[in-house]
Design an enzyme around this catalytic site. Sequence first.
Site, PDB file in Angstrom:
ATOM      1  CD  GLU A   1      -2.681   1.463   0.103  1.00 13.22           C
ATOM      2  OE1 GLU A   1      -2.617   2.546  -0.500  1.00 13.22           O
ATOM      3  OE2 GLU A   1      -3.434   0.541  -0.244  1.00 13.22           O
TER       4      GLU A   1
ATOM      5  CG  ASP B   1      -0.932   5.114  -0.933  1.00  9.42           C
ATOM      6  OD1 ASP B   1      -1.671   4.800  -1.882  1.00  9.42           O
ATOM      7  OD2 ASP B   1      -1.247   4.955   0.259  1.00  9.42           O
TER       8      ASP B   1
ATOM      9  CG  ASP C   1     -22.303   6.507 -11.672  1.00 12.92           C
ATOM     10  OD1 ASP C   1     -21.470   5.892 -10.966  1.00 12.92           O
ATOM     11  OD2 ASP C   1     -22.014   6.984 -12.780  1.00 12.92           O
TER      12      ASP C   1
ATOM     13  CG  ASP D   1     -21.090  10.781 -17.471  1.00 12.65           C
ATOM     14  OD1 ASP D   1     -20.922  10.178 -16.387  1.00 12.65           O
ATOM     15  OD2 ASP D   1     -22.209  11.049 -17.941  1.00 12.65           O
TER      16      ASP D   1
ATOM     17  N   GLY E   1     -24.082  11.371 -15.886  1.00 13.13           N
ATOM     18  CA  GLY E   1     -24.089  12.254 -14.724  1.00 13.13           C
ATOM     19  C   GLY E   1     -23.526  11.535 -13.520  1.00 13.13           C
TER      20      GLY E   1
ATOM     21  CB  SER F   1      -5.766   2.019  -1.877  1.00 19.44           C
ATOM     22  OG  SER F   1      -5.571   0.756  -2.462  1.00 19.44           O
TER      23      SER F   1
END
Length: 599
Positions: free
Chosen positions: A307, A311, A575, A554, A573, A512
């Site tokens: 992780e 990052d 969701d 979109d 749009g 992540s």
Amino acid sequence: MVAAGLLFFAAFSFALGRPTSPDELRIHDRRSDAPPGFKYLGQAHPDTVLNLRIALPQSDPAGLEAALYDVSTPSSTNYRKHLSKAEAQGFLAPKPESVQAVKAWLSKNNVSVAKTSSIGDWMTINVPVSQANVLLGTQFGEYAHEETNTKMIRTLAYSVPASVKDHVDVVYPATSFIEPQGLSAAVRVYKPLAGRASKKATQGKGKGSRTSSSAKPSPTAVAAVADSCRTVITPKCLQAIYNMPSTPASGNRSTLFVTGFGGESATPSDLKTFLGQFRPDYKVASTNFTVQTADGGSANFVTATAEASLDIQYTVGVATDIPTTFLSVGSNNTDGAAGFLDIIDNFLAQDEVPFVLTTSFGFNENQVPLALGRQTHRSRRNLCNAYAQLGARGTTVLFGAGDGGVSGIQTNKGCTSFVPTFPSTCPFVTSVGGTTGFNPEVAVTFSSGGFSNMFPRPSYQSNAVDSYLKTLGNTNAGLFNTSGRGFPDIAAQAQGFQVVVNGQVKPVAGTSAASPTVASLVALLNDALFEEGHAPVGFLNPFLYSTGASALNDVTQGNNPGCGTDGFTAASGWDPVTGLGTPDFKRLLNAIKNNITKT
């Protein structure tokens, strides 16, 4: 255990039936039992020292919210005129009478305050169980989380004197039970399947879902994206898909902070290998990152974890030459969740706050202690308001939405209703969902999303969410809160990321990965704005849901199954799978500059 709990509450009921003295103990918080997965082991040893935090009511959280929206809404004359440290703190500092009442109560019981938060809304005390039992009129017990055998000391109810009841929000973590794995990152090993993206792009999932024939994707307008980027993501893929510059930052004012919990660590050697392989145009010799620690965290440059490596490599490797800091959060914070509060309090105590903060950790909303996140009759609680303070001062706060679809932060096969995630549901942060592929991008099936059971829908997203709900109709009726804050707000690539961990390249996936991607893009936006003498973007959501929406791509295909259902489907749009869509750096920068001209 149940019998003991009934006896405990019976004693309180008897006490409440008697005439009360002016300062008799009054029940302040209680629960009927420990949540599933926790086992009562017996009374806690009287000499065990407890670290308890007392939250005091904040003076004007509604005023802070109004101020945050005022500096974050493009149509406001105060757009991006962020608050000073003193201005932001003034909204949440407790009233003097509350501070005096709590200190007098503690002093009367020979309890001293070990630590106070930067604005005084939290007081920390260290007391043995025997003294805590008397102070709070309760009996603390020892509990074990059965799956991990993690032990903790908690109670099912506690009381405070009548004289301080209105001056104490909560004593934490007295009645709070957080599942240890709830704080884990959602990164996962990714194994691409042949034709995976194209298959998902044409599937129609769930009742009332859209098929590929009705979808109207808006692909990013880029010159060229390597076909390999459909399954293998590198910094160059992200720069191409989202129109991000690969040139170095123009200055060093823009900052980017990455938080890591639970012993996560990244190493400079892995970063050097990563950049050498995937960013050969980068001057590797001059590239590094800074490490800060909190709550006993450590700067481990020897052994890397997936992780933290993800990052750091996809912030340093994408936000070229933006000063990047990894904040390692240790376990000296009661239960892990309090670490979220500690790091924000540390930031808020400083004169300068980070301009971008990304976090790939979270937990299910139904585990959130009252003190940290929930909204009750008193006020929004401290952690969410702390994010509002950061936003009001110019910080963009980003969280990965989670990797369990509609079942929560991780896949939960036993859920009977949809499980929203926190802090993504806090209305003062930007939640990031996940996508895969390009031209068109498609939602990844694990992208968490849905509606909060704690926070009502904020006004900035009312029109967008209402539009989706009208289209949704009765699909998933009764499984989610139709009036709750919708999440995520935005999305980005979340699958097939190439990461170097202890010298080996590993493909990983998860929201992540999406959150640091968006964080890098925002840090580059800030750099461009700083170069022209403008303020940082700060809290993004009011901009994204208004003039910024046209600068997004979109995403209209895919869904996020869970809890025995097909979950929600992506749509035109907003969701609850990919939010408003994925970012385009150039269009977003133009939209922000256009707002500057208008205001």
